[in-house]
Design an enzyme around this catalytic site. Structure first.
Site, PDB file in Angstrom:
ATOM      1  N   CYS A  97      90.280  24.729  10.408  1.00 19.69           N
ATOM      2  CA  CYS A  97      88.342  25.721   9.934  1.00 19.69           C
ATOM      3  C   CYS A  97      87.678  24.603  10.575  1.00 19.69           C
ATOM      4  O   CYS A  97      87.740  23.752  10.586  1.00 19.69           O
ATOM      5  CB  CYS A  97      89.012  25.655   8.819  1.00 19.69           C
ATOM      6  SG  CYS A  97      87.408  26.833   8.001  1.00 19.69           S
ATOM      7  N   HIS A 139      93.284  34.471   6.678  1.00 15.41           N
ATOM      8  CA  HIS A 139      92.847  32.778   6.284  1.00 15.41           C
ATOM      9  C   HIS A 139      91.441  32.907   6.164  1.00 15.41           C
ATOM     10  O   HIS A 139      90.120  32.498   5.640  1.00 15.41           O
ATOM     11  CB  HIS A 139      92.971  31.998   7.814  1.00 15.41           C
ATOM     12  CG  HIS A 139      91.956  30.439   7.786  1.00 15.41           C
ATOM     13  ND1 HIS A 139      91.984  29.108   7.635  1.00 15.41           N
ATOM     14  CD2 HIS A 139      90.450  30.617   8.157  1.00 15.41           C
ATOM     15  CE1 HIS A 139      91.216  28.903   8.235  1.00 15.41           C
ATOM     16  NE2 HIS A 139      90.245  29.377   7.935  1.00 15.41           N
ATOM     17  N   GLU A 140      90.535  34.316   6.936  1.00 18.09           N
ATOM     18  CA  GLU A 140      89.487  34.719   7.356  1.00 18.09           C
ATOM     19  C   GLU A 140      88.856  35.287   5.818  1.00 18.09           C
ATOM     20  O   GLU A 140      88.034  35.856   5.654  1.00 18.09           O
ATOM     21  CB  GLU A 140      89.367  35.598   8.388  1.00 18.09           C
ATOM     22  CG  GLU A 140      89.612  34.981   9.885  1.00 18.09           C
ATOM     23  CD  GLU A 140      88.919  33.417   9.686  1.00 18.09           C
ATOM     24  OE1 GLU A 140      87.372  33.226   9.388  1.00 18.09           O
ATOM     25  OE2 GLU A 140      89.469  32.388  10.481  1.00 18.09           O
ATOM     26  N   HIS A 143      87.856  33.590   3.748  1.00 15.56           N
ATOM     27  CA  HIS A 143      86.796  32.884   2.716  1.00 15.56           C
ATOM     28  C   HIS A 143      85.406  33.741   2.367  1.00 15.56           C
ATOM     29  O   HIS A 143      84.145  33.756   1.252  1.00 15.56           O
ATOM     30  CB  HIS A 143      86.146  33.154   4.861  1.00 15.56           C
ATOM     31  CG  HIS A 143      86.449  31.405   5.278  1.00 15.56           C
ATOM     32  ND1 HIS A 143      86.188  30.214   4.991  1.00 15.56           N
ATOM     33  CD2 HIS A 143      87.171  31.274   7.105  1.00 15.56           C
ATOM     34  CE1 HIS A 143      86.575  29.269   6.128  1.00 15.56           C
ATOM     35  NE2 HIS A 143      87.578  29.808   6.371  1.00 15.56           N
TER      36      HIS A 143
HETATM   37 NI    NI Z   1      88.093  28.761   7.945  1.00 20.77          NI
END
Ligand code: NI
Length: 185
Positions: A97, A139-140, A143
């Site tokens: 990341c 993954h995003e 966030h």
């Molecule tokens: Ni990331």
């Protein structure tokens, strides 16, 4: 207007722990931001970048899972107010990341997902993805929910990463941790 390179927020910055609320698709500031977000993702050689990683509260991320392969033209996919609706299967993949430089670890995620989002033209899109694209979206999406990938690794891996995570977090000042340039800058 020329897109701007936005400063990247690092692990230890409070905004990476903030769950972002739905945003107004018609907000002109959102559209200007999206162009800066995509520009910053490519400049930083990422395959995905979420708004809070560059200090914004818009609930949006951009991905380009094919960008890792050379000979491919940029194809940014912008997802506004995304929702992951279902997850199937399980697999471990190594992730990294931009906000956690130098850290890589295996993360357990769904293999196939179905999800919806609003595109920059205002259309609500319903899709499924599998493999690497599904990993990048999860993954995003994490966030936007205030999580980073190291939250999802096992206890032993966490122990192994702890020193490096603490090193990154140590540069935070008053809950803000801005990356001071890249090695190639
Ligand atoms: Ni990331």
């Amino acid at each position: 207007m020329k897109p701007r390179l936005l400063p990247v927020r690092l692990y230890g910055d409070n905004i990476l722990r903030t769950k972002l609320s739905e945003c107004d698709v018609n907000d002109p500031a959102l559209h200007e931001f999206i162009s800066d977000l995509s520009f910053t993702m490519y400049e930083r050689d990422g395959v995905g970048l979420a708004a809070n990683q560059v200090g914004s509260h818009f609930r949006v991320f951009v991905i380009d899972p094919d960008w890792a392969r050379e000979d491919i033209e940029p194809n940014p996919i912008v997802m506004i107010n995304p929702v992951i609706e279902s997850r199937e299967g399980e697999a471990d993949n190594e992730e990294g990341c931009i906000s956690l430089p130098g850290i890589f670890a295996n993360v357990h995620r769904a293999v196939k997902i179905s999800y919806s989002y609003t595109d920059p033209q205002g259309n609500r899109i319903q899709e499924t993805a599998e493999g690497f694209k599904a990993v990048v979206i999860q993954h995003e999406y994490d966030h936007l929910e205030g999580f980073v990938f190291t939250d999802r690794v096992g206890t032993l891996a966490k122990l192994r990463l702890k020193r490096r995570l603490n090193e990154i977090a140590a540069t935070a000042v008053d809950g803000i941790n801005i990356m001071e340039g890249f090695p190639d800058d």
